[in-house]
Enzyme design. Structure first.
Site, PDB file in Angstrom:
ATOM      1  N   ARG A  93       0.815  -1.222   0.000  1.00 50.63           N
ATOM      2  CA  ARG A  93       0.000   0.000   0.000  1.00 50.63           C
ATOM      3  C   ARG A  93       0.845   1.267   0.000  1.00 50.63           C
ATOM      4  NH1 ARG A  93      -4.178  -1.909   4.596  1.00 50.63           N
ATOM      5  NH2 ARG A  93      -2.305  -3.026   5.236  1.00 50.63           N
ATOM      6  N   GLN A  94       2.127   1.134   0.434  1.00 53.52           N
ATOM      7  CA  GLN A  94       3.024   2.310   0.405  1.00 53.52           C
ATOM      8  C   GLN A  94       3.820   2.246  -0.898  1.00 53.52           C
ATOM      9  OE1 GLN A  94       2.986   4.779   2.781  1.00 53.52           O
ATOM     10  NE2 GLN A  94       4.542   5.992   1.773  1.00 53.52           N
ATOM     11  N   HIS A 128      -2.283  -1.243  -6.687  1.00 55.20           N
ATOM     12  CA  HIS A 128      -3.179  -0.100  -6.715  1.00 55.20           C
ATOM     13  C   HIS A 128      -2.706   0.847  -7.806  1.00 55.20           C
ATOM     14  CE1 HIS A 128      -5.180   3.247  -4.090  1.00 55.20           C
ATOM     15  NE2 HIS A 128      -5.570   3.257  -5.337  1.00 55.20           N
ATOM     16  N   LYS A 190     -14.808   5.350  -1.624  1.00 56.61           N
ATOM     17  CA  LYS A 190     -14.186   5.535  -0.302  1.00 56.61           C
ATOM     18  C   LYS A 190     -13.142   6.637  -0.376  1.00 56.61           C
ATOM     19  CE  LYS A 190     -10.881   2.659   1.376  1.00 56.61           C
ATOM     20  NZ  LYS A 190     -10.380   1.360   1.800  1.00 56.61           N
ATOM     21  N   ARG A 192      -9.961   7.956   1.941  1.00 52.49           N
ATOM     22  CA  ARG A 192      -9.163   7.625   3.127  1.00 52.49           C
ATOM     23  C   ARG A 192      -8.514   8.888   3.671  1.00 52.49           C
ATOM     24  NH1 ARG A 192      -7.375   3.547   5.886  1.00 52.49           N
ATOM     25  NH2 ARG A 192      -8.082   1.844   4.549  1.00 52.49           N
ATOM     26  N   ASP A 217     -13.796  -7.800  -0.228  1.00 46.67           N
ATOM     27  CA  ASP A 217     -12.635  -6.898  -0.333  1.00 46.67           C
ATOM     28  C   ASP A 217     -11.366  -7.738  -0.230  1.00 46.67           C
ATOM     29  OD1 ASP A 217     -11.254  -4.552  -0.632  1.00 46.67           O
ATOM     30  OD2 ASP A 217     -11.778  -3.698   1.308  1.00 46.67           O
ATOM     31  N   THR A 222      -8.219  -2.646   9.970  1.00 42.58           N
ATOM     32  CA  THR A 222      -8.977  -2.138  11.122  1.00 42.58           C
ATOM     33  C   THR A 222     -10.465  -2.490  11.007  1.00 42.58           C
ATOM     34  OG1 THR A 222      -9.498  -0.043  10.037  1.00 42.58           O
ATOM     35  CG2 THR A 222      -7.449  -0.128  11.305  1.00 42.58           C
ATOM     36  N   GLY A 223     -10.894  -2.846   9.813  1.00 42.37           N
ATOM     37  CA  GLY A 223     -12.318  -3.134   9.582  1.00 42.37           C
ATOM     38  C   GLY A 223     -13.126  -1.878   9.290  1.00 42.37           C
ATOM     39  N   THR A 225     -13.184   0.241   6.833  1.00 44.00           N
ATOM     40  CA  THR A 225     -13.739   0.332   5.474  1.00 44.00           C
ATOM     41  C   THR A 225     -15.073  -0.400   5.406  1.00 44.00           C
ATOM     42  OG1 THR A 225     -11.538   0.484   4.498  1.00 44.00           O
ATOM     43  CG2 THR A 225     -13.292  -0.343   3.066  1.00 44.00           C
TER      44      THR A 225
HETATM   45  C1  R5P Z   1      -7.363  -0.745   0.710  1.00 43.73           C
HETATM   46  O1  R5P Z   1      -7.802   0.035  -0.077  1.00 43.73           O
HETATM   47  C2  R5P Z   1      -7.851  -2.155   0.846  1.00 43.73           C
HETATM   48  O2  R5P Z   1      -8.475  -2.608  -0.291  1.00 43.73           O
HETATM   49  C3  R5P Z   1      -8.780  -2.316   2.041  1.00 43.73           C
HETATM   50  O3  R5P Z   1     -10.016  -1.738   1.747  1.00 43.73           O
HETATM   51  C4  R5P Z   1      -8.185  -1.688   3.252  1.00 43.73           C
HETATM   52  O4  R5P Z   1      -6.855  -2.071   3.426  1.00 43.73           O
HETATM   53  C5  R5P Z   1      -8.975  -2.061   4.480  1.00 43.73           C
HETATM   54  O5  R5P Z   1      -8.418  -1.446   5.589  1.00 43.73           O
HETATM   55  P1  R5P Z   1      -9.264  -1.212   6.889  1.00 43.73           P
HETATM   56  O6  R5P Z   1      -9.885  -2.531   7.268  1.00 43.73           O
HETATM   57  O7  R5P Z   1      -8.266  -0.726   7.894  1.00 43.73           O
HETATM   58  O8  R5P Z   1     -10.298  -0.188   6.576  1.00 43.73           O
END
Ligand code: R5P
Length: 291
Positions: A93-94, A128, A190, A192, A217, A222-223, A225
Site C-alpha cells: 500500500r506504500q 493499486h 471511499k 481515506r 474486499d 482495522t475493519g 472500510t
Molecule cells: C485498501 O484500499 C484495501 O483494499 C482495504 O479496503 C483496506 O486495506 C482495508 O483497511 P481497513 O480494514 O483498515 O479499513
C-alpha cells in the site's frame, strides 16, 4: 523440491507439500534476548528447489528479515533455486510518496527480494497505483488470485447474493467474484483520511430487495472500510451481511467489531485467523507443480 514452512507460513506449507507429495520441513527460527533472529535449515537444501512459505503479518519486519536470512543461507548451502510463496505480502500500500520525504517502502522491499529470490508468488497482491508486479520486482513475480475460491464459497453458502465492493479498487475481487458467480455487483466510493479514518459513500442506486448482501474486499485491517460500507447499506435496508475477504489481518479487534454489526465474516487462510475458512493450499500447490 523442498517445501519449507517459515515461522508465519506453517499453517499452509505442510498442506501444500502434502498435495504436491514433496518433502516438507519447518525452518528453525529463534529470537535472541536482544531481538536478533537466528535461523537454521533442518533438512539438506543442497541441489534442491527450495520453496519458502511465509505470510507477512504480525511482526512483519521480523518476517522479512527471516526470509532474507533463509534465502541467502539456502543459496549459500547450494540450493538450486529459491522461491518465495507469500500468501500475504506487505508494504504494497506504500507504493507512492504521498508526502515529501516519505519512503516508498515497497520499492526498497522489492530490491531486497530481487537480489536473492529466483521467483516469487504472491496471493492477491494489493496492486493499486502500480498495475503489475513486474513494476515492483525485477525477479519473476507471479500474481495468484483467490477469486475462484471466493466465488465458490459464495455460490455454495449464500443464496441470492448481491456482491458489494467498498471502494473502487475492490472491483478486482468483488466485481470478478460476482462475474464468476453470475450475480450483480456494486462498487462504493471511499475516501481515506488516515490509517484508521475512512469515509465510504454510495454513489449510485443500489437494489438490495430480496438479496443477501455480500461484501467482498482484499484486506480487512482495522475493519473501518467495511464498517463504513455496512452503515451505508443499513440505510438502504440491509439488516445482515456476509463479508468475504482474502486477507484477514484484523487489527484492533476488527473481527469483533464487524461481527457486532451482524456480519458473518469469512476469509481465506493466507493468514491464520478465526475467520479463515477458505483454504488456498490447492491454489498454491497447483501453481508450484511445474518448477
Ligand atoms: C485498501 O484500499 C484495501 O483494499 C482495504 O479496503 C483496506 O486495506 C482495508 O483497511 P481497513 O480494514 O483498515 O479499513
Amino acid at each position: 523440491m523442498l517445501i519449507i514452512g517459515c515461522s508465519h507460513g506453517i499453517h499452509l506449507a505442510a498442506n501444500v507439500a502434502k498435495k504436491l507429495k514433496k518433502p516438507y520441513s519447518e525452518l528453525k527460527v529463534n529470537k535472541f534476548p536482544d531481538g536478533e533472529l537466528y535461523i537454521r535449515f533442518i533438512k539438506d537444501v543442497k541441489n534442491q528447489v527450495v520453496v519458502l512459505m511465509q505470510s507477512f503479518y504480525g511482526d512483519i519486519n521480523d518476517c522479512l528479515i527471516e526470509v532474507l536470512f533463509a534465502a541467502n543461507t539456502a543459496k549459500d548451502l547450494g540450493a538450486k533455486k529459491v522461491i518465495l510463496v507469500a500468501p500475504y505480502f506487505p508494504y504494497l500500500r506504500q507504493d507512492k510518496r504521498f508526502k515529501p520525504g516519505e519512503c516508498i517502502s515497497i520499492k526498497v522491499v522489492g530490491k531486497f527480494i530481487d537480489r536473492i529470490f529466483d521467483r516469487v508468488y504472491i496471493i492477491d497482491p494489493h496492486l493499486h497505483r502500480q498495475r503489475a508486479l513486474s513494476n515492483l520486482f525485477k525477479t519473476k513475480a507471479v500474481n495468484l488470485t483467490s477469486n475462484s475460491c471466493i466465488a465458490s464459497y459464495i455460490k455454495k453458502n449464500i443464496k441470492n447474493p448481491v456482491v458489494i465492493g467498498p471502494d473502487w479498487e475492490s472491483y478486482k475481487w468483488a466485481g470478478k467474484a460476482a462475474d464468476i458467480i453470475g450475480c450483480k455487483s456494486y462498487i462504493l466510493e471511499k475516501k481515506r483520511y488516515s490509517g484508521r479514518k475512512v469515509k465510504v459513500t454510495v454513489n449510485k442506486k443500489i437494489d438490495l430487495k430480496g438479496k443477501n448482501v455480500v461484501l467482498v474486499d482484499d484486506i480487512i485491517s482495522t475493519g473501518n472500510t467495511l464498517i463504513g460500507a455496512m452503515k451505508n447499506l443499513k440505510r438502504l435496508g440491509a439488516g445482515k451481511f456476509d463479508i468475504v475477504a482474502v486477507q484477514g489481518i484484523f487489527v484492533e479487534n476488527a473481527l469483533e467489531k464487524l461481527r457486532k454489526m451482524n456480519a458473518k465474516v469469512i476469509t481465506t487462510n493466507t493468514t491464520p485467523n478465526k475467520a479463515a475458512k477458505i483454504d488456498l493450499s490447492g491454489l498454491i500447490a497447483e501453481n508450484l507443480k511445474n518448477q
